[in-house]
Motif scaffolding. Structure first.
Motif, PDB file in Angstrom:
ATOM      1  N   ASP A   1       0.798  -1.220   0.000  1.00 30.05           N
ATOM      2  CA  ASP A   1       0.000   0.000   0.000  1.00 30.05           C
ATOM      3  C   ASP A   1       0.833   1.273   0.000  1.00 30.05           C
ATOM      4  OD1 ASP A   1      -2.753  -0.404  -0.378  1.00 30.05           O
ATOM      5  OD2 ASP A   1      -3.025  -1.150   1.655  1.00 30.05           O
TER       6      ASP A   1
ATOM      7  N   LYS B   1      -1.099  -2.303  -4.132  1.00 28.45           N
ATOM      8  CA  LYS B   1      -2.148  -1.554  -3.438  1.00 28.45           C
ATOM      9  C   LYS B   1      -3.381  -2.451  -3.314  1.00 28.45           C
ATOM     10  CE  LYS B   1       0.403   2.221  -3.875  1.00 28.45           C
ATOM     11  NZ  LYS B   1       1.385   1.734  -4.886  1.00 28.45           N
TER      12      LYS B   1
ATOM     13  N   ARG C   1      -6.604  -1.989  -3.094  1.00 32.47           N
ATOM     14  CA  ARG C   1      -7.726  -1.076  -3.252  1.00 32.47           C
ATOM     15  C   ARG C   1      -9.079  -1.762  -3.116  1.00 32.47           C
ATOM     16  NH1 ARG C   1      -3.891   0.864  -7.060  1.00 32.47           N
ATOM     17  NH2 ARG C   1      -3.325   3.064  -6.723  1.00 32.47           N
TER      18      ARG C   1
ATOM     19  N   TYR D   1      -1.340  17.636  -2.107  1.00 31.62           N
ATOM     20  CA  TYR D   1      -0.710  16.614  -1.258  1.00 31.62           C
ATOM     21  C   TYR D   1       0.612  17.125  -0.686  1.00 31.62           C
ATOM     22  CZ  TYR D   1       2.288  12.810   0.124  1.00 31.62           C
ATOM     23  OH  TYR D   1       3.168  12.039   0.846  1.00 31.62           O
TER      24      TYR D   1
ATOM     25  N   TYR E   1       4.505  11.121  -3.707  1.00 30.85           N
ATOM     26  CA  TYR E   1       3.256  11.154  -4.463  1.00 30.85           C
ATOM     27  C   TYR E   1       3.418  10.460  -5.814  1.00 30.85           C
ATOM     28  CZ  TYR E   1      -1.071  13.029  -6.466  1.00 30.85           C
ATOM     29  OH  TYR E   1      -2.311  13.142  -7.042  1.00 30.85           O
TER      30      TYR E   1
ATOM     31  N   GLY F   1       3.385   6.572  -6.213  1.00 25.60           N
ATOM     32  CA  GLY F   1       2.168   5.788  -6.040  1.00 25.60           C
ATOM     33  C   GLY F   1       1.455   5.992  -4.726  1.00 25.60           C
ATOM     34  N   TRP F   2       1.516   7.198  -4.173  1.00 27.94           N
ATOM     35  CA  TRP F   2       0.819   7.473  -2.923  1.00 27.94           C
ATOM     36  C   TRP F   2      -0.684   7.367  -3.101  1.00 27.94           C
ATOM     37  CZ3 TRP F   2      -2.865  10.930  -1.333  1.00 27.94           C
ATOM     38  CH2 TRP F   2      -3.066  11.030   0.056  1.00 27.94           C
ATOM     39  N   THR F   3      -1.373   6.740  -2.136  1.00 25.45           N
ATOM     40  CA  THR F   3      -2.834   6.697  -2.143  1.00 25.45           C
ATOM     41  C   THR F   3      -3.340   6.932  -0.725  1.00 25.45           C
ATOM     42  OG1 THR F   3      -2.974   4.294  -1.731  1.00 25.45           O
ATOM     43  CG2 THR F   3      -2.914   5.008  -4.027  1.00 25.45           C
TER      44      THR F   3
ATOM     45  N   SER G   1      -6.165   5.914   0.512  1.00 24.55           N
ATOM     46  CA  SER G   1      -6.765   4.692   1.052  1.00 24.55           C
ATOM     47  C   SER G   1      -5.689   3.723   1.537  1.00 24.55           C
ATOM     48  CB  SER G   1      -7.645   4.018  -0.001  1.00 24.55           C
ATOM     49  OG  SER G   1      -6.877   3.604  -1.126  1.00 24.55           O
TER      50      SER G   1
END
Length: 306
Positions: free
Chosen positions: A69, A75, A77, A179, A210, A213-215, A217
């Motif tokens: 994640d 991730k 998701r 962000y 960022y 691959g920042w998310t 969730s």
């Protein structure tokens, strides 16, 4: 003599669980290995190249990686994670899509991929929780442990200062620039004022985080794993390996009591408290952190059975 440190490209370990872990190595693979485990929402770049090279120059094969994640690792998701789930977990009523133990298993899968039987492990914040769990659940794979600004999982220690909670739960916005702006605001709340970091470097790190691959969730799912973790105090008392616990006296995100409880739980643990350090890894303290990891590893080497 050349001081250049070998650095691999970013690579992937495809684990039997279906998780892909992105990682990178520094130094000579024939040297003793150190696995670096990062905290909440932090990709491997939060262990900076400078830090990894300092450690490699001390005679170690350094491995940094993206937890699930984060960064370029898988991730999840498909698992819903929002503010409501966090609130339920915070009051001990919620569940998490995965656990700190699952994240420790990811690290073991990475070690298997690299054919490493045993490593020295250093973890920061949530990474310290993962590192502690590695030592508890996979004792033959962990040669020494350095736990930095972390805690035992007991809710009465390592608590958050009320001032940091709104910042940590604030929206990261919808764009790259939003962000980054929020990241810089949070850094000012939890960072070490006594060891200020270069703001431009912090901005570049936030953009890299960022872009890799920042998310939101993903951070929430990791937060749920932290909030639902068990109290490891009794299990830590059963550890039989060299341990150093490092904590900042000014830490507002994980109170110094978390480090104190960790050190007190582990027989023979060395406890280093740093005045002015909060909840970050300031470059000014890199030599201190590296010295501690090296010293802890040397303690392990000195007690190896012939």
């Amino acid at each position: 003599m050349s001081t250049e440190v070998a650095r691999s490209d970013e690579q992937f370990a495809s684990l039997p669980s279906g998780i892909d872990i992105c990682f990178q190595t520094f130094g000579d693979a024939d040297d003793p290995a150190v696995l670096l485990v990062m905290g909440l929402g932090g990709p491997m770049g939060w262990w900076s190249v400078e830090f990894c090279e300092l450690l490699a120059r001390r005679g170690f094969f350094v491995i940094r990686y993206d937890n699930r994640d984060t960064g370029r690792s898988t991730k999840l998701r498909q698992h819903r994670a929002g503010r409501a789930e966090v609130v339920r977990a915070f009051v001990a009523l919620g569940k998490a899509p995965y656990s700190i133990s699952d994240m420790a298993d990811d690290a073991i899968g990475l070690l298997d991929h690299l054919s490493l039987a045993g490593v020295h492990v250093a973890g920061a914040s949530m990474g310290g929780m993962i590192a502690q769990t590695l030592a508890i659940e996979h004792p033959t794979r962990v040669l020494s442990l350095t736990s930095i600004m972390s805690s035992t999982g007991r809710r009465t220690v390592g608590f958050q200062h009320p001032r940091v909670i709104p910042a940590m739960l604030s929206s990261a916005g919808r764009t790259r620039d939003e962000y980054v702006a929020r990241s810089l605001r949070v850094s000012k709340v939890i960072g070490s004022a006594a060891f200020p970091s270069d703001e431009e470097a912090a901005r570049e790190r936030a953009y890299e985080t960022y872009d890799r691959g920042w998310t939101a969730s993903g951070v929430t799912r990791q937060m749920l794993a932290v909030l639902t973790q068990p109290d490891r105090t009794a299990a830590l008392g059963e550890l039989d390996l060299p341990v150093t616990v490092i904590h900042g006296l000014a830490d507002r995100l994980v109170h110094r009591s978390g480090g104190k409880a960790t050190a007190e739980a582990i027989k023979g643990a060395e406890h280093l408290e740093i005045a002015g350090m909060s909840h970050d890894l300031p470059p000014a303290l890199y030599p201190t952190f590296v010295d501690a990891i090296v010293h802890t590893a040397e303690r392990a080497a000195s007690t190896e059975k012939p």
